[in-house]
Scaffold this motif. Sequence first.
Motif, PDB file in Angstrom:
ATOM      1  N   VAL A  17       0.527  -1.156  -0.088  1.00  0.00           N
ATOM      2  CA  VAL A  17       0.082  -0.111  -0.019  1.00  0.00           C
ATOM      3  C   VAL A  17       0.986   1.216   0.096  1.00  0.00           C
ATOM      4  O   VAL A  17       1.482   1.563   0.888  1.00  0.00           O
ATOM      5  CB  VAL A  17      -0.979  -0.024   1.196  1.00  0.00           C
ATOM      6  CG1 VAL A  17      -1.896   1.359   1.289  1.00  0.00           C
ATOM      7  CG2 VAL A  17      -1.770  -1.426   1.411  1.00  0.00           C
ATOM      8  N   PRO A  18       0.908   2.076  -1.112  1.00  0.00           N
ATOM      9  CA  PRO A  18       1.969   2.892  -1.349  1.00  0.00           C
ATOM     10  C   PRO A  18       2.074   4.005  -0.086  1.00  0.00           C
ATOM     11  O   PRO A  18       0.970   4.497   0.689  1.00  0.00           O
ATOM     12  CB  PRO A  18       1.640   3.822  -2.385  1.00  0.00           C
ATOM     13  CG  PRO A  18       0.683   2.778  -3.362  1.00  0.00           C
ATOM     14  CD  PRO A  18       0.039   2.037  -2.363  1.00  0.00           C
ATOM     15  N   GLY A  19       3.066   4.466   0.049  1.00  0.00           N
ATOM     16  CA  GLY A  19       3.622   5.503   1.322  1.00  0.00           C
ATOM     17  C   GLY A  19       4.159   6.825   0.644  1.00  0.00           C
ATOM     18  O   GLY A  19       4.028   6.902  -0.542  1.00  0.00           O
ATOM     19  N   ASN A  20       4.668   7.624   1.349  1.00  0.00           N
ATOM     20  CA  ASN A  20       4.903   9.032   0.663  1.00  0.00           C
ATOM     21  C   ASN A  20       6.299   8.906   0.327  1.00  0.00           C
ATOM     22  O   ASN A  20       6.957   9.789  -0.321  1.00  0.00           O
ATOM     23  CB  ASN A  20       5.015   9.988   1.839  1.00  0.00           C
ATOM     24  CG  ASN A  20       5.709   9.776   2.893  1.00  0.00           C
ATOM     25  OD1 ASN A  20       5.045   9.004   3.589  1.00  0.00           O
ATOM     26  ND2 ASN A  20       6.411  10.428   3.389  1.00  0.00           N
ATOM     27  N   HIS A  21       7.131   7.584   0.488  1.00  0.00           N
ATOM     28  CA  HIS A  21       8.439   7.603   0.226  1.00  0.00           C
ATOM     29  C   HIS A  21       8.830   6.412  -0.934  1.00  0.00           C
ATOM     30  O   HIS A  21       9.708   6.054  -1.361  1.00  0.00           O
ATOM     31  CB  HIS A  21       9.531   7.361   1.262  1.00  0.00           C
ATOM     32  CG  HIS A  21       9.679   8.532   2.141  1.00  0.00           C
ATOM     33  ND1 HIS A  21      10.261   9.781   1.572  1.00  0.00           N
ATOM     34  CD2 HIS A  21       9.543   8.747   3.400  1.00  0.00           C
ATOM     35  CE1 HIS A  21       9.956  10.531   2.483  1.00  0.00           C
ATOM     36  NE2 HIS A  21       9.783  10.050   3.643  1.00  0.00           N
ATOM     37  N   ASP A  22       7.577   5.771  -1.305  1.00  0.00           N
ATOM     38  CA  ASP A  22       7.555   4.539  -2.023  1.00  0.00           C
ATOM     39  C   ASP A  22       7.940   5.000  -3.547  1.00  0.00           C
ATOM     40  O   ASP A  22       7.547   5.845  -4.104  1.00  0.00           O
ATOM     41  CB  ASP A  22       6.569   3.810  -1.921  1.00  0.00           C
ATOM     42  CG  ASP A  22       6.463   3.016  -0.735  1.00  0.00           C
ATOM     43  OD1 ASP A  22       7.509   2.346  -0.309  1.00  0.00           O
ATOM     44  OD2 ASP A  22       5.480   3.355   0.208  1.00  0.00           O
ATOM     45  N   LYS A  23       8.669   3.936  -4.409  1.00  0.00           N
ATOM     46  CA  LYS A  23       8.895   3.994  -5.587  1.00  0.00           C
ATOM     47  C   LYS A  23       7.631   3.852  -6.602  1.00  0.00           C
ATOM     48  O   LYS A  23       6.811   3.494  -6.166  1.00  0.00           O
ATOM     49  CB  LYS A  23       9.984   3.091  -6.175  1.00  0.00           C
ATOM     50  CG  LYS A  23      11.267   2.912  -4.975  1.00  0.00           C
ATOM     51  CD  LYS A  23      12.005   3.925  -5.108  1.00  0.00           C
ATOM     52  CE  LYS A  23      13.248   3.790  -4.086  1.00  0.00           C
ATOM     53  NZ  LYS A  23      14.066   5.029  -3.973  1.00  0.00           N
ATOM     54  N   ASP A  24       7.841   4.082  -8.010  1.00  0.00           N
ATOM     55  CA  ASP A  24       6.985   3.628  -8.809  1.00  0.00           C
ATOM     56  C   ASP A  24       7.171   2.243  -9.262  1.00  0.00           C
ATOM     57  O   ASP A  24       7.889   1.853  -9.910  1.00  0.00           O
ATOM     58  CB  ASP A  24       6.984   4.581 -10.059  1.00  0.00           C
ATOM     59  CG  ASP A  24       5.999   4.134 -11.160  1.00  0.00           C
ATOM     60  OD1 ASP A  24       4.970   3.489 -10.914  1.00  0.00           O
ATOM     61  OD2 ASP A  24       6.177   4.578 -12.336  1.00  0.00           O
ATOM     62  N   TRP A  25       6.496   1.316  -8.350  1.00  0.00           N
ATOM     63  CA  TRP A  25       6.603  -0.070  -8.555  1.00  0.00           C
ATOM     64  C   TRP A  25       5.740  -0.608  -9.758  1.00  0.00           C
ATOM     65  O   TRP A  25       5.761  -1.812 -10.213  1.00  0.00           O
ATOM     66  CB  TRP A  25       6.185  -0.694  -7.395  1.00  0.00           C
ATOM     67  CG  TRP A  25       7.017  -0.331  -6.213  1.00  0.00           C
ATOM     68  CD1 TRP A  25       6.922   0.309  -5.063  1.00  0.00           C
ATOM     69  CD2 TRP A  25       8.538  -0.995  -6.123  1.00  0.00           C
ATOM     70  NE1 TRP A  25       7.903   0.394  -4.461  1.00  0.00           N
ATOM     71  CE2 TRP A  25       8.913  -0.536  -4.844  1.00  0.00           C
ATOM     72  CE3 TRP A  25       9.157  -1.765  -6.898  1.00  0.00           C
ATOM     73  CZ2 TRP A  25      10.240  -0.771  -4.372  1.00  0.00           C
ATOM     74  CZ3 TRP A  25      10.455  -2.209  -6.384  1.00  0.00           C
ATOM     75  CH2 TRP A  25      10.924  -1.639  -5.174  1.00  0.00           C
ATOM     76  N   ASN A  26       5.070   0.309 -10.463  1.00  0.00           N
ATOM     77  CA  ASN A  26       4.574  -0.279 -11.578  1.00  0.00           C
ATOM     78  C   ASN A  26       5.533   0.058 -12.887  1.00  0.00           C
ATOM     79  O   ASN A  26       5.213  -0.281 -14.223  1.00  0.00           O
ATOM     80  CB  ASN A  26       3.052   0.575 -11.920  1.00  0.00           C
ATOM     81  CG  ASN A  26       2.085  -0.025 -10.895  1.00  0.00           C
ATOM     82  OD1 ASN A  26       2.033  -1.335 -10.810  1.00  0.00           O
ATOM     83  ND2 ASN A  26       1.302   0.875 -10.514  1.00  0.00           N
TER      84      ASN A  26
END
Length: 208
Positions: free
Chosen positions: A81-90
């Motif tokens: 579940v994306p947070g404010n520091h996560d990468k573009d995992w798509n």
Amino acid sequence: MRKEMIWFTSDMHLGHEKALDFTCRPWNQIDEMNEGIIANINEKVKENDELYILGDYSFKITALEAAALRKKIYCKKVHLVPGNHDKDWNNKLVQGTFIVEQPITVLKIDGRKYVLSHFPMADWQSMSHESIHLHGHIHSEGSLYNEMNRMQGLYRYDVGVDANGYSPVSMEEILAWFDGVECRGRVKWKDWVDETGDKRVRRKLAGL
């Protein structure tokens, strides 16, 4: 035979050297922290379990470096579940590293809803019907924040590593945490604006 389990964690901040200091983590080097957190996951979460990471999996490292660390986690089904520091995992270079979920994800299991997000909420879906809100972001240390929620009848729980011994927490553990606690229900708007306990706010609200 052990049944498959569902686990939650967040705010691992793998690769983020400053995380060693601002959360007082018990490691001296960033590589030690990365390996330690992953080892704690693998100790509890088995290959066929499901793991939900509620944001901020990594920071200050490339997506490819972060994806390489993901490969060290044994669990096959890791949701993010994306947070404010996560990468573009798509992104096609790292696509498939995680099962990427919506910023607010709702699970319904055995008649109970679990509302997942990186950021904590004051009000959430089915709050009056004992749904449980799981989140991260705030880096609460130790159990105090979760104890305060329980004491107030708020079914809200910080699953972040800093609040849970740098390990994931299972759905069963969360249910046991709130067992016997009377649900407070929805939060009234007056409580939202009086979060600081400011006496001026109290006087104003008392006059309504």
